[in-house]
Design an enzyme around this catalytic site. Sequence first.
Site, PDB file in Angstrom:
ATOM      1  N   ARG A   1      25.063  22.485   5.932  1.00 61.37           N
ATOM      2  CA  ARG A   1      26.087  21.573   6.459  1.00 61.37           C
ATOM      3  C   ARG A   1      26.694  20.683   5.372  1.00 61.37           C
ATOM      4  O   ARG A   1      27.020  19.533   5.611  1.00 61.37           O
ATOM      5  CB  ARG A   1      25.518  20.677   7.572  1.00 61.37           C
ATOM      6  CG  ARG A   1      25.250  21.390   8.871  1.00 61.37           C
ATOM      7  CD  ARG A   1      26.543  21.574   9.662  1.00 61.37           C
ATOM      8  NE  ARG A   1      26.285  22.267  10.914  1.00 61.37           N
ATOM      9  CZ  ARG A   1      26.090  21.648  12.077  1.00 61.37           C
ATOM     10  NH1 ARG A   1      26.143  20.350  12.157  1.00 61.37           N
ATOM     11  NH2 ARG A   1      25.858  22.364  13.147  1.00 61.37           N
TER      12      ARG A   1
ATOM     13  N   ARG B   1      30.979  16.033   8.534  1.00 59.42           N
ATOM     14  CA  ARG B   1      31.435  14.678   8.851  1.00 59.42           C
ATOM     15  C   ARG B   1      30.989  13.581   7.902  1.00 59.42           C
ATOM     16  O   ARG B   1      31.537  12.494   7.910  1.00 59.42           O
ATOM     17  CB  ARG B   1      31.016  14.318  10.280  1.00 59.42           C
ATOM     18  CG  ARG B   1      31.855  15.027  11.318  1.00 59.42           C
ATOM     19  CD  ARG B   1      31.211  14.958  12.671  1.00 59.42           C
ATOM     20  NE  ARG B   1      29.933  15.654  12.631  1.00 59.42           N
ATOM     21  CZ  ARG B   1      29.173  15.882  13.688  1.00 59.42           C
ATOM     22  NH1 ARG B   1      29.544  15.443  14.870  1.00 59.42           N
ATOM     23  NH2 ARG B   1      28.034  16.544  13.584  1.00 59.42           N
TER      24      ARG B   1
ATOM     25  N   ARG C   1      39.844  17.066   9.567  1.00 61.87           N
ATOM     26  CA  ARG C   1      39.452  17.245  10.973  1.00 61.87           C
ATOM     27  C   ARG C   1      40.419  16.509  11.908  1.00 61.87           C
ATOM     28  O   ARG C   1      40.740  16.999  13.000  1.00 61.87           O
ATOM     29  CB  ARG C   1      38.020  16.732  11.131  1.00 61.87           C
ATOM     30  CG  ARG C   1      37.430  16.761  12.525  1.00 61.87           C
ATOM     31  CD  ARG C   1      37.138  18.161  12.968  1.00 61.87           C
ATOM     32  NE  ARG C   1      36.576  18.160  14.311  1.00 61.87           N
ATOM     33  CZ  ARG C   1      37.305  18.037  15.416  1.00 61.87           C
ATOM     34  NH1 ARG C   1      38.607  17.902  15.350  1.00 61.87           N
ATOM     35  NH2 ARG C   1      36.722  18.063  16.602  1.00 61.87           N
TER      36      ARG C   1
ATOM     37  N   ASP D   1      31.388  28.527  12.331  1.00 63.99           N
ATOM     38  CA  ASP D   1      30.257  28.131  13.170  1.00 63.99           C
ATOM     39  C   ASP D   1      29.586  29.377  13.728  1.00 63.99           C
ATOM     40  O   ASP D   1      30.224  30.424  13.863  1.00 63.99           O
ATOM     41  CB  ASP D   1      30.710  27.226  14.321  1.00 63.99           C
ATOM     42  CG  ASP D   1      29.532  26.464  14.913  1.00 63.99           C
ATOM     43  OD1 ASP D   1      29.182  25.403  14.374  1.00 63.99           O
ATOM     44  OD2 ASP D   1      28.925  26.957  15.890  1.00 63.99           O
TER      45      ASP D   1
ATOM     46  N   TYR E   1      22.158  29.616  23.199  1.00 61.44           N
ATOM     47  CA  TYR E   1      23.325  28.795  23.561  1.00 61.44           C
ATOM     48  C   TYR E   1      24.135  29.446  24.689  1.00 61.44           C
ATOM     49  O   TYR E   1      24.673  28.772  25.561  1.00 61.44           O
ATOM     50  CB  TYR E   1      24.226  28.572  22.341  1.00 61.44           C
ATOM     51  CG  TYR E   1      23.694  27.515  21.388  1.00 61.44           C
ATOM     52  CD1 TYR E   1      23.896  26.164  21.651  1.00 61.44           C
ATOM     53  CD2 TYR E   1      22.980  27.864  20.247  1.00 61.44           C
ATOM     54  CE1 TYR E   1      23.396  25.191  20.791  1.00 61.44           C
ATOM     55  CE2 TYR E   1      22.482  26.909  19.388  1.00 61.44           C
ATOM     56  CZ  TYR E   1      22.695  25.567  19.665  1.00 61.44           C
ATOM     57  OH  TYR E   1      22.183  24.609  18.825  1.00 61.44           O
TER      58      TYR E   1
HETATM   59  O1  CP3 Z   1      28.796  23.330   5.782  1.00 62.59           O
HETATM   60  C1  CP3 Z   1      28.260  24.251   6.429  1.00 62.59           C
HETATM   61  O2  CP3 Z   1      27.025  24.364   6.555  1.00 62.59           O
HETATM   62  C2  CP3 Z   1      29.150  25.372   6.971  1.00 62.59           C
HETATM   63  C3  CP3 Z   1      29.573  25.283   8.323  1.00 62.59           C
HETATM   64  C4  CP3 Z   1      28.593  25.307   9.495  1.00 62.59           C
HETATM   65  C5  CP3 Z   1      28.826  24.543  10.670  1.00 62.59           C
HETATM   66  N1  CP3 Z   1      27.884  24.909  11.593  1.00 62.59           N
HETATM   67  C6  CP3 Z   1      29.935  23.579  10.847  1.00 62.59           C
HETATM   68  C7  CP3 Z   1      29.893  22.617  11.967  1.00 62.59           C
HETATM   69  C8  CP3 Z   1      27.441  26.074   9.716  1.00 62.59           C
HETATM   70  C9  CP3 Z   1      26.716  27.019   8.772  1.00 62.59           C
HETATM   71  C10 CP3 Z   1      27.017  25.820  11.057  1.00 62.59           C
HETATM   72  C11 CP3 Z   1      25.857  26.495  11.685  1.00 62.59           C
HETATM   73  C12 CP3 Z   1      25.457  26.117  13.036  1.00 62.59           C
HETATM   74  N2  CP3 Z   1      26.248  25.753  14.101  1.00 62.59           N
HETATM   75  C13 CP3 Z   1      24.115  26.181  13.521  1.00 62.59           C
HETATM   76  C14 CP3 Z   1      22.920  26.653  12.717  1.00 62.59           C
HETATM   77  C15 CP3 Z   1      22.368  25.609  11.818  1.00 62.59           C
HETATM   78  C16 CP3 Z   1      21.759  24.422  12.534  1.00 62.59           C
HETATM   79  O3  CP3 Z   1      22.343  23.343  12.392  1.00 62.59           O
HETATM   80  O4  CP3 Z   1      20.721  24.587  13.166  1.00 62.59           O
HETATM   81  C17 CP3 Z   1      24.132  25.783  14.867  1.00 62.59           C
HETATM   82  C18 CP3 Z   1      22.920  25.684  15.782  1.00 62.59           C
HETATM   83  C19 CP3 Z   1      25.486  25.525  15.219  1.00 62.59           C
HETATM   84  C20 CP3 Z   1      26.025  25.142  16.567  1.00 62.59           C
HETATM   85  C21 CP3 Z   1      26.701  23.834  16.530  1.00 62.59           C
HETATM   86  N3  CP3 Z   1      27.906  23.595  15.884  1.00 62.59           N
HETATM   87  C22 CP3 Z   1      26.294  22.633  17.145  1.00 62.59           C
HETATM   88  C23 CP3 Z   1      25.019  22.456  17.967  1.00 62.59           C
HETATM   89  C24 CP3 Z   1      27.262  21.667  16.869  1.00 62.59           C
HETATM   90  C25 CP3 Z   1      27.325  20.254  17.398  1.00 62.59           C
HETATM   91  C26 CP3 Z   1      26.380  19.348  16.684  1.00 62.59           C
HETATM   92  C27 CP3 Z   1      27.095  18.599  15.615  1.00 62.59           C
HETATM   93  O5  CP3 Z   1      26.562  18.521  14.497  1.00 62.59           O
HETATM   94  O6  CP3 Z   1      28.181  18.063  15.935  1.00 62.59           O
HETATM   95  C28 CP3 Z   1      28.264  22.267  16.036  1.00 62.59           C
HETATM   96  C29 CP3 Z   1      29.487  21.626  15.497  1.00 62.59           C
HETATM   97  C30 CP3 Z   1      29.718  21.733  14.026  1.00 62.59           C
HETATM   98  N4  CP3 Z   1      29.529  22.850  13.270  1.00 62.59           N
HETATM   99  C31 CP3 Z   1      30.235  20.693  13.191  1.00 62.59           C
HETATM  100  C32 CP3 Z   1      30.349  21.245  11.898  1.00 62.59           C
HETATM  101  C33 CP3 Z   1      30.889  20.575  10.663  1.00 62.59           C
HETATM  102  C34 CP3 Z   1      30.639  19.289  13.649  1.00 62.59           C
HETATM  103  C35 CP3 Z   1      31.843  19.325  14.529  1.00 62.59           C
HETATM  104  C36 CP3 Z   1      33.038  18.488  14.074  1.00 62.59           C
HETATM  105  O7  CP3 Z   1      33.282  18.315  12.880  1.00 62.59           O
HETATM  106  O8  CP3 Z   1      33.766  18.041  14.969  1.00 62.59           O
END
Ligand code: CP3
Length: 352
Positions: free
Chosen positions: A32, A36, A45, A82, A158
């Site tokens: 990640r 944010r 964003r 994602d 999910y």
């Molecule tokens: O920088 C990176 O790592 C690359 C991008 C990336 C994102 N999600 C961007 C993201 C990667 C590799 C993921 C993987 C991901 N997504 C996982 C596996 C890793 C982990 O964290 O366990 C999972 C379970 C998800 C599903 C997911 N996506 C959730 C549960 C959420 C909401 C929780 C949160 O942090 O807000 C997301 C949203 C998400 N994915 C964001 C980002 C930057 C935040 C949303 C936003 O910016 O509005």
Amino acid sequence: MSLQSPFISTAKPFLRALRGETIIPPPLWLMRQAGRYLPEYRQVRARVHSFLELCYSPELAAEVTLQPIRRYGFDAAILFSDILVVPDALGQPVTFHEGRGPTLERLKNKADVTRLSLEKFISSLAPVYKTVQFLAQTLSPTVALIGFAGAPWTVAAYMIEGGGSKDFAHAKLWSLGQGPMEQLMELLTEATIRHLLAQIAAGAEAVQVFDSWAGVLPENEFLQFVVNPTKKIVERIHKTYPTIPIIAFPRGAGIQYKIFVKETGVQAVSLDSSVPLMWAAKYLQPYATIQGNLDPIALFAGGNNMLKRVQRIIDVLSHGPFVFNLGHGIVPETPLEHVAELVKYIRLCGVR
Ligand code: CP3
């Protein structure tokens, strides 16, 4: 047919570590790393209506992928996307709500699974592959490009729950036979393979498979729904691209990390923060490159306490193939200076 990725370069320390070299100071990236906690991410964003719109806009997605590389000089860039674009492209739409995480209309029965389709899967995800292509042409010669997907079990979880969950009870019920789990896993394994192959064809030099909820399954279901699908994914990818390194992240697998590495044939394994370092050095590192495992909260805390933990990870794991990373994703509240401090410390290790 066996293809060599035209983008492989041995000059990249991250790829050398994944191929089994011991490198000091260790290559470094953070799960990640785009997100944010970066003001420049929040700015981009704010220009789009939804998170998925950002994922499906190649120029913007490439821009946010590159932001952490510019700011901190990490050794690898991870595609900005994602894991839930997979259900979205299979016909189960996903929405992300500010502060509430993802929601999907949950799968309830066999008819819901049968409605999903691979037919438009690759064409729906074309913008993602375009992002990869653009990044492969843009990145500097020392920075590697990582593609990724969620593992079938975590994505299924999910899809069955309709979003995140405290205990994944519905998904576990399916894993115990109270739902068409085999059918769903077969579909997701195929979708994951196609999604990863398309990213590699577009220029990804390594791929990571995120199994964030691997740790909620008991032994039997862990073997059936975590180990087996990952093994299939590795076999199929290596059939087409024998030299592409595959990293897996079976988060929370505990001592099952050992059988996971042995059975799946992955080149690298990402450790969550609970895995004891000496145990990993002894039982995992002889067979796979280790990636990890600083607690993201230690990075949030910063200071000497963080650096002490970083040093211990390096002391124990840098005698073999190793990539420095966190044990899970960076938390959005993480101060920018703490990340800068971490990077500086790791870059100087070995010259001390
Ligand atoms: O920088 C990176 O790592 C690359 C991008 C990336 C994102 N999600 C961007 C993201 C990667 C590799 C993921 C993987 C991901 N997504 C996982 C596996 C890793 C982990 O964290 O366990 C999972 C379970 C998800 C599903 C997911 N996506 C959730 C549960 C959420 C909401 C929780 C949160 O942090 O807000 C997301 C949203 C998400 N994915 C964001 C980002 C930057 C935040 C949303 C936003 O910016 O509005």
